[in-house]
Motif scaffolding. Structure first.
Motif, mmCIF file in Angstrom:
data_model
loop_
_atom_site.group_PDB
_atom_site.id
_atom_site.type_symbol
_atom_site.label_atom_id
_atom_site.label_comp_id
_atom_site.label_asym_id
_atom_site.label_seq_id
_atom_site.Cartn_x
_atom_site.Cartn_y
_atom_site.Cartn_z
ATOM 1 N N TRP A 101 -15.581 19.674 -23.164
ATOM 2 C CA TRP A 101 -14.884 20.941 -23.382
ATOM 3 C C TRP A 101 -13.379 20.789 -23.230
ATOM 4 O O TRP A 101 -12.643 21.760 -23.150
ATOM 5 N N GLY A 102 -12.904 19.521 -23.166
ATOM 6 C CA GLY A 102 -11.477 19.261 -23.145
ATOM 7 C C GLY A 102 -10.829 19.255 -21.779
ATOM 8 O O GLY A 102 -9.614 19.098 -21.667
ATOM 9 N N GLN A 103 -11.618 19.420 -20.722
ATOM 10 C CA GLN A 103 -11.054 19.391 -19.378
ATOM 11 C C GLN A 103 -10.848 17.956 -18.902
ATOM 12 O O GLN A 103 -11.577 17.057 -19.298
ATOM 13 N N LYS A 104 -9.855 17.784 -18.033
ATOM 14 C CA LYS A 104 -9.557 16.477 -17.475
ATOM 15 C C LYS A 104 -10.163 16.362 -16.089
ATOM 16 O O LYS A 104 -10.036 17.261 -15.264
ATOM 17 N N VAL A 105 -10.828 15.221 -15.836
ATOM 18 C CA VAL A 105 -11.375 14.909 -14.514
ATOM 19 C C VAL A 105 -10.639 13.661 -14.031
ATOM 20 O O VAL A 105 -10.759 12.593 -14.627
ATOM 21 N N ALA A 106 -9.855 13.801 -12.960
ATOM 22 C CA ALA A 106 -9.028 12.693 -12.488
ATOM 23 C C ALA A 106 -9.451 12.274 -11.089
ATOM 24 O O ALA A 106 -9.845 13.101 -10.262
ATOM 25 N N GLY A 107 -9.382 10.969 -10.841
ATOM 26 C CA GLY A 107 -9.736 10.440 -9.532
ATOM 27 C C GLY A 107 -8.900 9.223 -9.198
ATOM 28 O O GLY A 107 -8.054 8.791 -9.999
ATOM 29 N N ASP A 108 -9.127 8.676 -8.013
ATOM 30 C CA ASP A 108 -8.370 7.500 -7.605
ATOM 31 C C ASP A 108 -9.213 6.630 -6.678
ATOM 32 O O ASP A 108 -10.255 7.053 -6.172
ATOM 33 N N PHE A 109 -8.730 5.402 -6.483
ATOM 34 C CA PHE A 109 -9.368 4.415 -5.612
ATOM 35 C C PHE A 109 -8.415 4.132 -4.450
ATOM 36 O O PHE A 109 -7.531 3.280 -4.570
ATOM 37 N N PRO A 110 -8.571 4.831 -3.319
ATOM 38 C CA PRO A 110 -7.622 4.632 -2.215
ATOM 39 C C PRO A 110 -7.826 3.333 -1.446
ATOM 40 O O PRO A 110 -6.932 2.918 -0.704
ATOM 41 N N ARG A 111 -8.996 2.691 -1.612
ATOM 42 C CA ARG A 111 -9.233 1.431 -0.912
ATOM 43 C C ARG A 111 -9.358 0.309 -1.937
ATOM 44 O O ARG A 111 -10.162 0.405 -2.874
ATOM 45 N N TYR A 112 -8.554 -0.737 -1.753
ATOM 46 C CA TYR A 112 -8.510 -1.822 -2.735
ATOM 47 C C TYR A 112 -7.960 -3.075 -2.067
ATOM 48 O O TYR A 112 -7.408 -3.043 -0.966
ATOM 49 N N GLU A 113 -8.114 -4.186 -2.780
ATOM 50 C CA GLU A 113 -7.456 -5.446 -2.448
ATOM 51 C C GLU A 113 -6.833 -5.960 -3.732
ATOM 52 O O GLU A 113 -7.375 -5.751 -4.819
ATOM 53 N N GLY A 114 -5.702 -6.633 -3.605
ATOM 54 C CA GLY A 114 -5.078 -7.170 -4.807
ATOM 55 C C GLY A 114 -3.957 -8.123 -4.478
ATOM 56 O O GLY A 114 -3.351 -8.034 -3.410
ATOM 57 N N PRO A 125 0.803 -1.230 0.000
ATOM 58 C CA PRO A 125 0.000 0.000 0.000
ATOM 59 C C PRO A 125 0.832 1.274 0.000
ATOM 60 O O PRO A 125 0.321 2.351 -0.346
ATOM 61 N N ALA A 126 2.099 1.184 0.352
ATOM 62 C CA ALA A 126 2.947 2.380 0.356
ATOM 63 C C ALA A 126 3.256 2.865 -1.060
ATOM 64 O O ALA A 126 3.590 4.034 -1.252
ATOM 65 N N HIS A 127 3.162 1.984 -2.056
ATOM 66 C CA HIS A 127 3.530 2.346 -3.421
ATOM 67 C C HIS A 127 2.411 2.149 -4.437
ATOM 68 O O HIS A 127 2.445 2.755 -5.507
ATOM 69 N N THR A 128 1.451 1.294 -4.156
ATOM 70 C CA THR A 128 0.428 0.930 -5.144
ATOM 71 C C THR A 128 -0.613 2.037 -5.263
ATOM 72 O O THR A 128 -1.107 2.552 -4.259
ATOM 73 N N ARG A 129 -0.981 2.369 -6.503
ATOM 74 C CA ARG A 129 -1.980 3.407 -6.775
ATOM 75 C C ARG A 129 -2.871 2.967 -7.937
ATOM 76 O O ARG A 129 -2.391 2.400 -8.921
ATOM 77 N N PHE A 130 -4.170 3.283 -7.823
ATOM 78 C CA PHE A 130 -5.125 3.012 -8.896
ATOM 79 C C PHE A 130 -5.870 4.309 -9.210
ATOM 80 O O PHE A 130 -6.593 4.833 -8.365
ATOM 81 N N GLY A 131 -5.663 4.815 -10.411
ATOM 82 C CA GLY A 131 -6.289 6.075 -10.786
ATOM 83 C C GLY A 131 -7.155 5.931 -12.024
ATOM 84 O O GLY A 131 -7.083 4.937 -12.744
ATOM 85 N N PHE A 132 -7.993 6.940 -12.239
ATOM 86 C CA PHE A 132 -8.796 6.979 -13.463
ATOM 87 C C PHE A 132 -8.913 8.415 -13.924
ATOM 88 O O PHE A 132 -8.693 9.364 -13.159
ATOM 89 N N GLU A 133 -9.250 8.546 -15.203
ATOM 90 C CA GLU A 133 -9.337 9.875 -15.803
ATOM 91 C C GLU A 133 -10.442 9.881 -16.847
ATOM 92 O O GLU A 133 -10.600 8.926 -17.615
ATOM 93 N N LEU A 134 -11.213 10.950 -16.862
ATOM 94 C CA LEU A 134 -12.217 11.183 -17.895
ATOM 95 C C LEU A 134 -11.971 12.556 -18.495
ATOM 96 O O LEU A 134 -11.288 13.394 -17.900
ATOM 97 N N ARG A 135 -12.557 12.785 -19.658
ATOM 98 C CA ARG A 135 -12.474 14.096 -20.294
ATOM 99 C C ARG A 135 -13.877 14.654 -20.467
ATOM 100 O O ARG A 135 -14.822 13.926 -20.776
ATOM 101 N N THR A 136 -13.992 15.959 -20.267
ATOM 102 C CA THR A 136 -15.273 16.608 -20.525
ATOM 103 C C THR A 136 -15.367 16.943 -22.009
ATOM 104 O O THR A 136 -14.366 16.900 -22.739
#
Length: 196
Positions: A49-62, A36-47
């Motif tokens: 109008w060309g804007q970027k909407v970025a988010g992440d999933f801080p809780r996960y299992e893997g 968990p100190a290094h693992t990251r899961f992110g996502f990105e969408l575009r509007t």
């Protein structure tokens, strides 16, 4: 002739026995969890109008499972109820809500990869697997970057990227504002090995 044949049979038996022993021992395949100190899961969408909407999933299992033949399988579960969109409480609430990830009805996004050789995380390439999101399961492909170190997943992150169609999974909210593709970025590192 007979002595040579006998030696050949003994040699074949000696080569075959280790394989038979490992098959009969039925040892569970080693499973390694994510760090968990290094693992990251992110996502990105575009509007639209060309804007970027970025988010992440801080809780996960893997975890990564090593199969008896040496290939690997990756399993990932992302908690949609914990998803964050930047620093915006409003956008985070909308992402978790019924018009997008619908965390109350579909609390997990799951990905199970097809078995793949370890060389894939070293050299990079395509990783196929079953993605389940919003109650829909489909085969998707992520692209793994070539490793930046000798022991990917140990000394550096394994980085994978892929995009999916929102329409394929019924994520049809906010069509007036958001384009169809959701781009996922995964940065994975395994838990440190225990000392010998």
């Amino acid at each position: 002739m007979t002595g040579s044949l006998g030696r050949d049979l003994l040699l074949c038996a000696a080569l075959a026995l280790p394989g038979l022993a490992s098959a009969d021992s039925a040892q569970p395949a080693p499973v390694q969890g994510f760090d968990p100190a290094h693992t990251r899961f992110g996502f990105e969408l575009r509007t639209r109008w060309g804007q970027k909407v970025a988010g992440d999933f801080p809780r996960y299992e893997g975890e990564v499972e090593t199969l008896p033949d040496g290939r690997r399988t990756v399993r990932i579960r992302l908690a949609t109820g914990a998803v964050r969109v930047g620093d915006s409480e409003r956008h985070t609430r909308l992402a978790r809500g019924p018009r997008f990830f619908d965390a109350e009805r579909y609390p997990l996004i799951e990905f199970v990869s097809e078995p793949h050789p370890y060389a894939l995380v070293q050299d990079g390439g395509r990783l196929r697997g079953k993605l389940t999101m919003h109650g829909v399961s489909r085969i998707e492909t992520f692209v793994i970057d070539p490793a930046g170190c000798a022991r990917p997943g140990r000394d550096c992150d394994v980085v994978a990227r892929g995009s999916v169609s929102r329409a394929d999974y019924g994520l049809d909210g906010w069509q007036f504002a958001l384009l169809d593709r959701v781009r996922f970025t995964l940065r994975v590192r395994l838990r440190p090995e225990p000392p010998p």
